[in-house]
Design an enzyme around this catalytic site. Sequence first.
Site, PDB file in Angstrom:
ATOM      1  N   ASP B 308       2.747 -54.188   9.697  1.00 43.93           N
ATOM      2  CA  ASP B 308       3.577 -55.222   9.069  1.00 43.93           C
ATOM      3  C   ASP B 308       3.275 -55.303   7.562  1.00 43.93           C
ATOM      4  OD1 ASP B 308       5.402 -57.207   8.640  1.00 43.93           O
ATOM      5  OD2 ASP B 308       4.373 -58.744   9.810  1.00 43.93           O
ATOM      6  N   PRO B 326       4.859 -65.539   3.161  1.00 38.44           N
ATOM      7  CA  PRO B 326       4.010 -64.994   4.224  1.00 38.44           C
ATOM      8  C   PRO B 326       3.976 -63.471   4.188  1.00 38.44           C
ATOM      9  CG  PRO B 326       6.125 -65.692   5.136  1.00 38.44           C
ATOM     10  CD  PRO B 326       6.162 -66.003   3.662  1.00 38.44           C
ATOM     11  N   GLY B 327       2.785 -62.902   4.353  1.00 36.83           N
ATOM     12  CA  GLY B 327       2.695 -61.449   4.484  1.00 36.83           C
ATOM     13  C   GLY B 327       1.499 -60.854   3.779  1.00 36.83           C
TER      14      GLY B 327
END
Lengths: 307, 435
Positions: B308, B326-327
């Site tokens: 991801d 997010p990430g």
Amino acid sequence: LESRHLLTLEDTSREELREILDLAHDYAEGNLGKPLEGKTVCLAFFEASTRTASSFELAARRAGADVISLSEGGSAIAKGESLVDTVVTLDSLGADAIVLRHPSAGAARLATRHTGAAVVNAGDGCGQHPTQALLDLYALSGALGGFEELVGRRMAIVGDVLHSRVARSVIPAFQAAGMEVALVAPQTLLPGEDGVWGLPILSSVDEALGWGIEVLYTLRLQSERMVGGSPRVPSVAEYAAYYGVSRRHLEPGVFVMHPGPVNRGVEISGDVVLGAASLIPDQVAAGIAVRSAVLTIATGALREVAA
Amino acid sequence: LNGRDSQHELVIRRAHVLDPGSGLDGITDVRISSGRISEVGDGLRGTHELDADGLHLFPGFVDVHAHWRTPGREDEETLESGSAAAAAGGFTGVVMMPNTDPVVDRPVIVSGLARRIERESRVRTYISAALHVGLAGERLTEMRLLKEAGAFCVSDDGLGTASAGVLRNGMLYARTAGLPVILHCEDHTLATGVVHDGTAAALAGIPGSPASAEDAATATALVLAAETGAKVHITHVSTALSAALVAFFKERADVTGDTTPHHLTLTDDLVSTLGGAYRVNPPLRPDDDRRGVGKALRDGVLDFVATDHAPHASEEKELPLEEAAPGFLGHETAFAALYTELIGRGKLSLPRLVEAMSCAPGRWVGEGGGITVGGPADLTLVDLSEEWTVGRETMVSRSSNSPYLGKKLAGRVVGTVVGGELVHDKIGARFGVRA
């Protein structure tokens, strides 16, 4: 004492609390003059606030500081300037202390990484509101006859603990002062994880009185928790029946506190707000001396006071 | 890239060759000819040789989940920088996700992207097109035309699907189109917070989303997969319960699952830092979940690891946690993080890790993932003894939002071969033409 940030009360000791409250007491007595003369205090409010901003501004001015005030109306904050850029700007203007109010938890801690000024957290999201809990301690100490008098007494925090930065500061601060704390709230207004604080959870104000509390600390219930897409309480009537404080709860020796602004008839009935048991006016009044003390310690001006 | 298989011959000598798929596990030599593996055995010599004494040689890693931000956010990542970051992490194949600007939801976007990939990507790159137009969870994309244009699979990654009825139609039509479906399982009516709704979130006052936001959506997706017969891959499984649900449906549906290096190595206690650097979706979970997905990976319930890889500009991460994007970056630290935290602590075997990073995802994309004569020469060379510290300056990606910044890790990818070509090379000195 070094100059220092005030971000949270989570790890504050009883001695540190006493030091702040003693200094606040000296301010209230008018013993200190203007130790912040020549210091610059910047108020950066990224979220609407009248009482906290006014209280900090008065506290800084009475102690002699120059005050710069940025709020979300009519400033770079309204133009979308980022938190980090605002803090860097205030730092460049020579701020000795930055008083920060922000809608997101952790904003004050982030600010400390971008300034040499002392950062005072004036409320960040659902995170912390340390000066509120300090002025609450001051007001309650005054009503009970001294800081030592808090030890061993029981209090209940009633209402929306889940979304409350006040509760996240009041819980550790009042525990550090020696009090026993219980929570009174429906499961929808408590953290999902049971027992994060290891506190008793009681089902109503009546049950709290049965537990022997002397202080009912009520929290504001925001209207969006009662209506809207995913309401957390079924109705004002049901909330008030179990979690509201009314005259019938006012046994002798029980004090009622609230951080304001109050929803009359929801968390406190109207005749209690300004009644004899209410410490709400004392809390507001305590704010100025307590915040003067906090700013004095934060900016390192205390050394000069001591000298 | 598929057209640029090298004509050169290369012999990689004396590496410890480990391929659980073909049973190779020992020091030997590998000959590469015309981009394919032509011989495996001792004492091989060639005109070009790479002395890999002391190194491990694995089938190339394959990452079924990456965001290369192209088109639209080339300030964060491009096909060139994303594929270079993948190569630096030992990945020889990558699936890129469609949540770009514009969204990869029309055949013309897929064909344009495919042409750019041929020119700009260093590794084999597979396009995931959107399952629904605009990722909006309403209208089906033209999946058969998307496949003809070069799409490998479909996904609404980054978003859950609002309605089970819509998802069911999507699965049925994807089956008709012959496209696998990658699902990001998240129920938005439950996922109202930004971190896991646990002790750290409660104490910090950061809005939490309950684990049920993932678990309920995973259960729905699995039931629909079983009913529709679609080929479904559940990505970034982060809870023990979701992993158990995948296990239950393994025999009942055409389903696979992955989890990420960060869900296998980090936990939600990082929320107490209040730092935007640690916001990710699905959120970091408590240690029970971390151990649960680790066990599921070990037992093969979760088939493989996917990173991801999600680059973000610094102004999107240097914010209070609630406001940060997010990430995490994933490609460059994946192997080292897992080698350090799982193998270093005896929680996983090296063959199972290679199976989970190379063989299983290689089978899923239908290419690579093994060291077999006649197969593509997609290979990863690793120095297991090298310790290194993750820093902004070590990052090949255009972004630097790694949750491992400042952390010392063991095991470093030193060479990556795609179709016989060295696309990442930290061992140049060892590579020479034989006199």
